[in-house]
Design a protein around this motif. Structure first.
Motif, short mmCIF file in Angstrom:
data_model
loop_
_atom_site.label_atom_id
_atom_site.label_comp_id
_atom_site.label_asym_id
_atom_site.label_seq_id
_atom_site.Cartn_x
_atom_site.Cartn_y
_atom_site.Cartn_z
N UNK A 84 -15.59 81.34 -17.14
CA UNK A 84 -14.57 82.32 -17.51
C UNK A 84 -13.60 81.72 -18.52
N UNK A 85 -13.06 82.52 -19.42
CA UNK A 85 -12.07 82.00 -20.36
C UNK A 85 -10.79 81.63 -19.65
N UNK A 86 -10.12 80.56 -20.08
CA UNK A 86 -10.53 79.70 -21.19
C UNK A 86 -11.55 78.66 -20.74
N UNK A 87 -12.60 78.45 -21.55
CA UNK A 87 -13.63 77.47 -21.23
C UNK A 87 -13.06 76.07 -21.43
N UNK A 88 -13.25 75.22 -20.41
CA UNK A 88 -12.65 73.88 -20.42
C UNK A 88 -13.67 72.84 -20.87
N UNK A 89 -13.41 72.24 -22.03
CA UNK A 89 -14.32 71.22 -22.56
C UNK A 89 -14.42 70.03 -21.61
N UNK A 90 -13.32 69.69 -20.96
CA UNK A 90 -13.32 68.55 -20.03
C UNK A 90 -14.27 68.81 -18.86
N UNK A 91 -14.39 70.06 -18.44
CA UNK A 91 -15.31 70.41 -17.36
C UNK A 91 -16.75 70.20 -17.80
N UNK B 173 -11.87 67.60 -13.45
CA UNK B 173 -11.84 68.79 -14.30
C UNK B 173 -12.00 70.03 -13.43
N UNK B 174 -11.53 71.18 -13.96
CA UNK B 174 -11.65 72.46 -13.26
C UNK B 174 -12.11 73.52 -14.24
#
Length: 209
Positions: free
Chosen positions: A191-198, A31-32
């Motif tokens: 920072x947007x967009x916030x990554x749920x996978x991260x 994830x990133x």
């Protein structure tokens, strides 16, 4: 040394793709997340901040450099007023400190790496979780927010050194704290967009708060 940590939106898909290109061949990206220092995170001393993207230029660098010097002059002129305001500022502070463990701890090293030094127009921090490590990769950003340049691998640590991630929405929007096994932790802003996978890539205790 000019530095312009970019807080403008950038195309996440392209940023993730460019960041993946600098991973070692034996690592798999999980994830990133584009990331900034969290609320009230102090800036470390110059010697602790990594110098990145050396010798790389993008269109508009000279213009951005001139703006940076102008803002620096204004900051010096305004310094006495800023000190006065700080001395007599009675506004309530958000509870909790943004960094625990000091700059030599794992969290301190991580936080310092989010304050890079560079002469290029802008720098974007991409934090990557792989199957082996937690990494920070730096991306060049041009004057236009959708213009990305070179990518460079930065600070990293073994994934087993990462203990948790917890939400600090009580401090500010998109603020989180990343904890490490040495007991240290640092506040960051996703920072947007916030990554749920991260967020889900961190150990379970990090999602309990």
């Amino acid at each position: 040394m000019m530095v312009n940590v970019s807080r403008r939106s950038v195309p996440f898909g392209e940023a993730e793709s460019r960041g993946a290109q600098v991973l070692t061949a034996d690592e798999r990206l999980v994830a990133s997340q584009l990331m900034w220092p969290g609320q009230r995170m102090p800036k470390p001393s110059r010697r602790r901040r990594p110098q990145v993207l050396r010798g790389l230029r993008m269109p508009g660098d000279r213009w951005e450099g001139a703006k940076s010097r102008a803002w620096g002059l204004l900051a010096v002129v305004d310094l006495p007023y800023a000190i006065f305001d700080r001395l007599f500022d009675c506004r309530p502070r958000k509870k909790g400190k943004p960094l625990s463990g000091g700059w030599n701890s794992l969290a301190g090293q991580f936080a310092a790496a989010l304050h890079p030094r560079s002469r290029t127009t802008g720098v974007v921090q991409l934090v990557q979780v792989t199957d082996r490590r937690l990494r920070i990769t730096y991306l060049q950003r041009g004057r236009r927010s959708n213009e990305l340049g070179a990518a460079e691998s930065g600070w990293s640590t073994d994934l087993h050194q990462v203990a948790w991630l917890r939400n600090r929405r009580d401090v500010g929007d998109d603020n989180y704290e990343i904890g490490f096994v040495d007991g240290s932790w640092a506040r960051v802003r996703l920072a947007p967009p916030r990554q749920t996978s991260f967020i889900r890539s961190f150990p379970d205790p990090g999602r309990s708060r």
